[in-house]
Design a protein around this motif. Structure first.
Motif, short mmCIF file in Angstrom:
data_model
loop_
_atom_site.label_atom_id
_atom_site.label_comp_id
_atom_site.label_asym_id
_atom_site.label_seq_id
_atom_site.Cartn_x
_atom_site.Cartn_y
_atom_site.Cartn_z
N ALA A 213 0.82 -1.20 0.00
CA ALA A 213 0.00 0.00 0.00
C ALA A 213 0.86 1.26 0.00
O ALA A 213 0.54 2.24 -0.68
CB ALA A 213 -0.93 -0.01 1.21
N ILE A 214 1.95 1.23 0.75
CA ILE A 214 2.85 2.40 0.80
C ILE A 214 3.48 2.62 -0.56
O ILE A 214 3.55 3.76 -1.06
CB ILE A 214 3.92 2.19 1.88
N GLU A 215 3.94 1.55 -1.19
CA GLU A 215 4.57 1.68 -2.51
C GLU A 215 3.58 2.18 -3.56
O GLU A 215 3.99 2.84 -4.53
CB GLU A 215 5.16 0.33 -2.94
N ASN B 267 12.58 0.51 2.52
CA ASN B 267 12.93 -0.76 1.88
C ASN B 267 11.82 -1.75 2.18
O ASN B 267 11.04 -1.55 3.12
CB ASN B 267 14.26 -1.32 2.45
N ARG B 268 11.72 -2.80 1.40
CA ARG B 268 10.76 -3.85 1.72
C ARG B 268 11.07 -4.42 3.10
O ARG B 268 12.24 -4.55 3.49
CB ARG B 268 10.82 -4.97 0.68
N PRO B 269 10.05 -4.77 3.88
CA PRO B 269 10.29 -5.30 5.23
C PRO B 269 11.01 -6.64 5.20
O PRO B 269 10.65 -7.53 4.43
CB PRO B 269 8.88 -5.43 5.82
N GLN B 270 12.03 -6.78 6.03
CA GLN B 270 12.77 -8.04 6.14
C GLN B 270 12.20 -8.94 7.23
O GLN B 270 12.24 -10.16 7.12
CB GLN B 270 14.24 -7.76 6.42
N SER B 271 11.69 -8.32 8.30
CA SER B 271 11.12 -9.10 9.40
C SER B 271 9.92 -8.36 9.99
O SER B 271 9.83 -8.14 11.19
CB SER B 271 12.17 -9.39 10.48
N ALA B 272 8.99 -7.99 9.10
CA ALA B 272 7.68 -7.43 9.48
C ALA B 272 7.75 -6.04 10.09
O ALA B 272 6.85 -5.65 10.83
CB ALA B 272 6.93 -8.40 10.39
N ILE B 273 8.79 -5.29 9.79
CA ILE B 273 8.88 -3.89 10.22
C ILE B 273 8.94 -3.02 8.97
O ILE B 273 9.82 -3.21 8.12
CB ILE B 273 10.11 -3.64 11.09
N ASN B 274 8.02 -2.08 8.86
CA ASN B 274 8.00 -1.14 7.75
C ASN B 274 8.51 0.22 8.20
O ASN B 274 8.11 0.74 9.25
CB ASN B 274 6.59 -0.98 7.19
N VAL B 275 9.40 0.78 7.41
CA VAL B 275 9.94 2.11 7.66
C VAL B 275 9.61 2.96 6.44
O VAL B 275 9.94 2.59 5.31
CB VAL B 275 11.46 2.05 7.90
#
Length: 335
Positions: free
Chosen positions: A259-261, A270-278
């Motif tokens: 949704a952000i993209e 960056n795409r989340p690596q371990s369920a954290i979105n920045v």
């Protein structure tokens, strides 16, 4: 990064308090000692470790792992990335060890190209950094005199059928820290420190005393029976129940990232690596954006001197559609 706890942990925590068991000795913890042994025997194979013990949080777990590295392996230096948890530097200072910070790459992982000499060092790799959820290159495990993996956040992914591979290589580490009060859904003050060579590690971190029936292992003396609520949770959910919740949270984070993209008003770090979105608004007014979102929904982190919004998928019961709707509404209000 602290999820809501299942109801069974409340019941077990109350039962714990009524008995007030003390893990210093089996006589003062007739069931707690058995419960801890059962949980460790079940969990440690997923991490490739021989055993370990519970402790009050991964700050203590990291300190214990580095203590073992110093006294069992004789390391003189601790090497970690700029994104490592502050408890790693704390532990190095407390233990009188030199501390070397290594820059991170574009994905927030320790930059392997900038590593110093590791022949006399404990290399700390992070599996799920606090700010971004980045997972350091775990193929570096074994390149130092001692390797400690701070898997406080992402460690439980080892129990996921879909995502266990993200932590491939971890099983070659000398020690691992896992926060049970994060993705094992336990109350606060519940963590584990695990060792590949348990006998050598325990020998280095044990103290005896005339008032003790057996040597005390680790930093803490008296400690609570934190394994009992976790044992109850694992009995109730099993591996599949836990894995389903973890997989759900990874899917939630990916849906938010999509949704952000797709938004014209937001930028994904960056795409989340371990369920954290920045992420942040394209106009970079992150503080105003966060204030426009529902209170408590987003936190912040600072990357290369700039403020970003941060969303952690920790609650398996989350309504991801409502989260996405709220984030997009806040981004439009911030235009």
């Amino acid at each position: 990064m602290d999820p809501p706890t299942p109801w069974i942990t409340w019941a077990m925590a109350l039962w714990d308090a009524s008995l007030n068991q003390n893990l210093l000795h089996e006589v003062t913890s007739p069931f707690a000692t058995q419960a801890e042994a059962l949980v460790l025997a079940w969990l440690t194979p997923y991490f490739g470790m021989q055993g370990g013990h519970f402790c009050s949080g991964s700050t203590i777990a990291n300190l214990t792992g580095l203590w073992a590295a110093r006294d069992a392996a004789g390391v003189k230096t601790v090497v970690a990335s700029d994104a490592a948890h502050l408890s790693v530097e704390k532990a190095a200072r407390l233990l009188g060890l030199a501390f070397v910070k290594v820059p991170v790459d574009a994905l927030g992982r320790l930059d392997r190209e900038q590593l110093p000499d590791l022949s006399d060092a404990c290399l700390v790799l992070t599996a799920g950094t606090t700010s971004t959820g980045a997972i350091d290159p775990l193929d570096l495990v074994g390149t130092a005199k001692w390797t400690h993996v701070d898997a406080a956040w992402a460690g439980p992914l080892r129990l996921s059928h879909a995502h266990a591979g993200k932590l491939d290589g971890l099983d070659g580490a000398d020690s691992v820290a896992v926060s049970a009060h994060k993705w094992l859904f336990q109350p606060k003050d519940s963590a584990l420190v695990l060792f590949r060579d348990l006998e050598a590690a325990n020998a280095a971190i044990s103290f005896g005393g005339g008032y003790l029936a057996k040597p005390n292992i680790g930093v803490q003396g008296s400690r609570s029976a934190a394994a009992i609520p976790l044992l109850a949770t694992l009995l109730a959910w099993g591996r599949e129940g836990l894995a389903q919740r973890l997989d759900r949270l990874m899917e939630v984070a990916d849906a938010l990232a999509d949704a952000i993209e797709s938004s014209d008003h937001l930028e994904l770090w960056n795409r989340p690596q371990s369920a954290i979105n920045v992420f942040r608004p394209t106009n970079r007014q992150s503080d105003a954006f966060i204030q426009a979102a529902p209170a408590g929904m987003l936190s912040t982190c600072v990357l290369e001197g700039e403020t970003w919004a941060r969303s952690v998928a920790a609650n398996p019961s989350v309504d991801v559609d409502l989260v996405i709707e709220s984030v997009l509404a806040a981004s439009r209000a911030n235009v």
